[in-house]
Design a protein around this motif. Structure first.
Motif, PDB file in Angstrom:
ATOM      1  N   ALA A 189       0.848  -1.205   0.000  1.00 25.94           N
ATOM      2  CA  ALA A 189       0.000   0.000   0.000  1.00 25.94           C
ATOM      3  C   ALA A 189       0.877   1.247   0.000  1.00 25.94           C
ATOM      4  O   ALA A 189       0.643   2.193  -0.751  1.00 25.94           O
ATOM      5  CB  ALA A 189      -0.929  -0.006   1.213  1.00 25.94           C
ATOM      6  N   ILE A 190       1.914   1.230   0.822  1.00 28.27           N
ATOM      7  CA  ILE A 190       2.821   2.387   0.857  1.00 28.27           C
ATOM      8  C   ILE A 190       3.503   2.549  -0.501  1.00 28.27           C
ATOM      9  O   ILE A 190       3.546   3.646  -1.069  1.00 28.27           O
ATOM     10  CB  ILE A 190       3.884   2.219   1.975  1.00 28.27           C
ATOM     11  CG1 ILE A 190       3.218   2.249   3.362  1.00 28.27           C
ATOM     12  CG2 ILE A 190       4.948   3.324   1.883  1.00 28.27           C
ATOM     13  CD1 ILE A 190       4.146   1.919   4.522  1.00 28.27           C
ATOM     14  N   ALA A 191       4.005   1.424  -1.044  1.00 27.69           N
ATOM     15  CA  ALA A 191       4.779   1.494  -2.295  1.00 27.69           C
ATOM     16  C   ALA A 191       3.936   1.914  -3.492  1.00 27.69           C
ATOM     17  O   ALA A 191       4.450   2.508  -4.435  1.00 27.69           O
ATOM     18  CB  ALA A 191       5.420   0.140  -2.578  1.00 27.69           C
ATOM     19  N   SER A 192       2.640   1.629  -3.451  1.00 23.45           N
ATOM     20  CA  SER A 192       1.814   1.939  -4.624  1.00 23.45           C
ATOM     21  C   SER A 192       0.952   3.182  -4.424  1.00 23.45           C
ATOM     22  O   SER A 192       0.143   3.505  -5.272  1.00 23.45           O
ATOM     23  CB  SER A 192       0.937   0.727  -4.969  1.00 23.45           C
ATOM     24  OG  SER A 192       0.105   0.432  -3.881  1.00 23.45           O
ATOM     25  N   GLY A 193       1.136   3.841  -3.323  1.00 24.12           N
ATOM     26  CA  GLY A 193       0.353   5.058  -3.068  1.00 24.12           C
ATOM     27  C   GLY A 193      -1.110   4.774  -2.847  1.00 24.12           C
ATOM     28  O   GLY A 193      -1.979   5.593  -3.185  1.00 24.12           O
TER      29      GLY A 193
ATOM     30  N   MET B 298       5.127   2.171  10.159  1.00 25.57           N
ATOM     31  CA  MET B 298       4.702   2.038   8.755  1.00 25.57           C
ATOM     32  C   MET B 298       3.215   2.345   8.602  1.00 25.57           C
ATOM     33  O   MET B 298       2.792   2.930   7.611  1.00 25.57           O
ATOM     34  CB  MET B 298       5.005   0.642   8.243  1.00 25.57           C
ATOM     35  CG  MET B 298       6.465   0.456   7.933  1.00 25.57           C
ATOM     36  SD  MET B 298       6.786  -1.236   7.489  1.00 25.57           S
ATOM     37  CE  MET B 298       8.547  -1.225   7.436  1.00 25.57           C
ATOM     38  N   LEU B 299       2.430   1.956   9.601  1.00 22.05           N
ATOM     39  CA  LEU B 299       0.998   2.281   9.560  1.00 22.05           C
ATOM     40  C   LEU B 299       0.818   3.796   9.510  1.00 22.05           C
ATOM     41  O   LEU B 299      -0.022   4.322   8.776  1.00 22.05           O
ATOM     42  CB  LEU B 299       0.311   1.753  10.822  1.00 22.05           C
ATOM     43  CG  LEU B 299      -0.032   0.271  10.855  1.00 22.05           C
ATOM     44  CD1 LEU B 299      -0.439  -0.141  12.260  1.00 22.05           C
ATOM     45  CD2 LEU B 299      -1.171  -0.042   9.878  1.00 22.05           C
ATOM     46  N   GLU B 300       1.632   4.490  10.288  1.00 21.83           N
ATOM     47  CA  GLU B 300       1.561   5.940  10.363  1.00 21.83           C
ATOM     48  C   GLU B 300       1.998   6.563   9.028  1.00 21.83           C
ATOM     49  O   GLU B 300       1.394   7.522   8.559  1.00 21.83           O
ATOM     50  CB  GLU B 300       2.477   6.391  11.518  1.00 21.83           C
ATOM     51  CG  GLU B 300       2.212   7.752  12.074  1.00 21.83           C
ATOM     52  CD  GLU B 300       0.803   7.994  12.595  1.00 21.83           C
ATOM     53  OE1 GLU B 300      -0.034   7.069  12.619  1.00 21.83           O
ATOM     54  OE2 GLU B 300       0.525   9.153  12.939  1.00 21.83           O
ATOM     55  N   VAL B 301       3.029   5.976   8.423  1.00 21.09           N
ATOM     56  CA  VAL B 301       3.499   6.479   7.122  1.00 21.09           C
ATOM     57  C   VAL B 301       2.365   6.377   6.099  1.00 21.09           C
ATOM     58  O   VAL B 301       2.086   7.323   5.350  1.00 21.09           O
ATOM     59  CB  VAL B 301       4.738   5.687   6.629  1.00 21.09           C
ATOM     60  CG1 VAL B 301       5.055   5.994   5.163  1.00 21.09           C
ATOM     61  CG2 VAL B 301       5.945   5.990   7.506  1.00 21.09           C
ATOM     62  N   LEU B 302       1.663   5.247   6.100  1.00 24.08           N
ATOM     63  CA  LEU B 302       0.561   5.071   5.149  1.00 24.08           C
ATOM     64  C   LEU B 302      -0.555   6.079   5.428  1.00 24.08           C
ATOM     65  O   LEU B 302      -1.086   6.719   4.523  1.00 24.08           O
ATOM     66  CB  LEU B 302       0.021   3.633   5.221  1.00 24.08           C
ATOM     67  CG  LEU B 302      -1.185   3.350   4.336  1.00 24.08           C
ATOM     68  CD1 LEU B 302      -0.857   3.574   2.853  1.00 24.08           C
ATOM     69  CD2 LEU B 302      -1.693   1.920   4.536  1.00 24.08           C
ATOM     70  N   ARG B 303      -0.881   6.226   6.710  1.00 24.45           N
ATOM     71  CA  ARG B 303      -1.988   7.123   7.088  1.00 24.45           C
ATOM     72  C   ARG B 303      -1.682   8.563   6.657  1.00 24.45           C
ATOM     73  O   ARG B 303      -2.507   9.242   6.053  1.00 24.45           O
ATOM     74  CB  ARG B 303      -2.198   7.050   8.603  1.00 24.45           C
ATOM     75  CG  ARG B 303      -3.533   7.587   9.085  1.00 24.45           C
ATOM     76  CD  ARG B 303      -3.731   7.271  10.548  1.00 24.45           C
ATOM     77  NE  ARG B 303      -2.818   8.024  11.406  1.00 24.45           N
ATOM     78  CZ  ARG B 303      -3.017   9.266  11.818  1.00 24.45           C
ATOM     79  NH1 ARG B 303      -4.102   9.904  11.458  1.00 24.45           N
ATOM     80  NH2 ARG B 303      -2.144   9.874  12.592  1.00 24.45           N
ATOM     81  N   ILE B 304      -0.464   9.003   6.947  1.00 28.19           N
ATOM     82  CA  ILE B 304      -0.111  10.390   6.657  1.00 28.19           C
ATOM     83  C   ILE B 304       0.053  10.615   5.152  1.00 28.19           C
ATOM     84  O   ILE B 304      -0.418  11.610   4.597  1.00 28.19           O
ATOM     85  CB  ILE B 304       1.189  10.775   7.413  1.00 28.19           C
ATOM     86  CG1 ILE B 304       0.922  10.782   8.923  1.00 28.19           C
ATOM     87  CG2 ILE B 304       1.721  12.129   6.950  1.00 28.19           C
ATOM     88  CD1 ILE B 304       2.157  10.882   9.782  1.00 28.19           C
ATOM     89  N   SER B 305       0.707   9.667   4.484  1.00 26.65           N
ATOM     90  CA  SER B 305       1.021   9.907   3.072  1.00 26.65           C
ATOM     91  C   SER B 305      -0.179   9.701   2.151  1.00 26.65           C
ATOM     92  O   SER B 305      -0.096   9.960   0.955  1.00 26.65           O
ATOM     93  CB  SER B 305       2.193   9.023   2.626  1.00 26.65           C
ATOM     94  OG  SER B 305       1.859   7.673   2.808  1.00 26.65           O
TER      95      SER B 305
END
Ligand SMILES: Nc1ncnc2c1ncn2[C@@H]1O[C@H](COP(=O)(O)OP(=O)(O)OP(=O)(O)O)[C@@H](O)[C@H]1O
Ligand SMILES: O=P(O)(O)OC[C@H]1O[C@](O)(CO)[C@@H](O)[C@@H]1O
Ligand SMILES: [Mg+2]
Length: 327
Positions: A186-190, A318-325
């Motif tokens: 999810a992070i890698a694909s936006g 990483m959860l936070e990175v996904l949430r914020i980004s």
């Protein structure tokens, strides 16, 4: 340090994972380099029981590092879960003079390895070979990086159609009860969100996402979902959206086994090669009942008991990175 081990068997077990071939190659060549006889055991524990065992030379593993899957084949063996099955497996090892085993597989395979090693007092070393990244004591497992890249490439394609139609997509990925594949892809694909078992047990992630408004400033949304009874899977979530939030034009894509195939990434080939050499080294250092892991780019030995404990925590950072980004 010298080892008294003169022969070692290597097998792959459970779901195949890209990089398993690189691991087989490294184990074989490191064994031969250290004057051991090396035996390839076909079809995992099933082949150990049915005696599908062949001596390997260095050229038995030529030209395989770039190939996905496992040249040794793999299987899930119900017989190995019985005392009788493991007795036959041990007798076959004795017949061939195999003194030690390197088992390449996931948590199930290493659980079997631990039981077998204790029952017959055999030196066994495990390598974490699974796309699920669900083993404790290692930052990553062989095959995980390739699967992540495959998912990311699929997501990039789905994004094109999701954006064009302004749709909400649920994309289901593997991982059993472990959310790492979903979260990191999810992070890698936006992607907009990841619905993963570790968080689903705490709260209703779907309701929370809808309340926050998936598409406040976006014309499409992509949500990764881990296959799991806990998350309900992508189909069930889509059914819920259709009923509870009919304003969304929802679609589902289940990536399935394409996630397990393909040529391994450089990272997986290097990881598997390092771990394969380390497995032989560990046997020579009289290590027993350990999985080879990697922590902060250093090889570590993880006792089986810890490696297979089903309490791997998801990374909150990483959860936070996904949430914020993804706002
Ligand atoms: N409790 C156990 N006792 C003996 N053998 C076991 C046990 N658990 C698993 N195994 C053996 O390991 C095999 C593979 O296990 P499993 O199907 O869980 O896959 P895995 O190794 O976790 O890999 P993956 O999850 O990546 O597919 C089983 O089919 C069985 O032969
Ligand atoms: O190919 P099979 O036997 O259906 O197994 C599928 C399972 O194997 C894995 O790919 C690896 O453990 C899981 O993510 C998935 O649930
Ligand atoms: Mg498993």
């Amino acid at each position: 340090m010298d080892s008294n081990i003169k022969s070692v068997g290597v097998l792959t077990s459970g779901g195949d994972a890209p990089g398993m071939n690189a691991a087989i190659r490294a184990v074989t060549r490191a064994g031969i380099f250290n004057n051991m006889k090396v035996y390839g055991i076909y079809r995992g524990y099933r082949g150990l029981i049915s005696d599908e065992i062949m001596e390997f030379k260095t050229n038995s593993v030529s030209n395989i590092i770039q190939q996905g899957g496992t040249m040794l084949k793999t299987a899930r063996s119900a017989d190995f879960m019985t005392e009788e099955g493991r007795r036959i497996a041990y007798e076959n090892m004795q017949k061939h003079g195999i003194e030690a085993l390197v088992v390449i597989g996931g948590d199930g395979s290493l659980t079997g390895a631990a039981i077998f090693a204790n029952e017959y007092n055999i030196p066994v070393v495990g390598l974490p070979g699974t796309i699920d990244n669900d083993l404790n004591g290692t930052d990553t497992t062989i095959g995980y990086d390739t699967a992540l890249n495959t998912i990311m490439q699929s997501m990039d394609k789905i994004r094109d159609t999701a954006t064009s139609h302004e749709r909400l997509f649920f994309i289901e990925v593997m991982g059993r009860n472990c959310g790492y594949l979903a979260l990191n892809s999810a992070i890698a694909s936006g992607a907009e969100a990841a619905i993963i078992p570790e968080i689903s047990i705490e709260k209703d992630q779907l309701a929370e996402l809808i309340e926050q408004g998936f598409r406040k400033s976006k014309n499409s949304s992509m949500v990764l979902v881990t296959e799991s009874e806990v998350t309900g899977g992508a189909m069930k979530l889509a059914e819920r959206v259709k009923k509870e939030y009919p304003q969304y034009d929802v679609r589902v894509s289940i990536l399935g086994h394409l996630q397990r195939g393909g040529s391994p990434t450089a990272q997986d080939r290097i990881l598997a090669s390092r771990m394969g050499v380390a497995a032989i080294q560990a046997l020579m250092e009289y290590q027993r009942n350990v999985m080879i892991g990697i922590r902060e780019n250093e090889i570590v030995y993880v006792p089986f008991k810890r490696a297979i404990k089903k309490d791997r925590e998801i990374s909150r950072e990483m959860l936070e990175v996904l949430r914020i980004s993804s706002i």
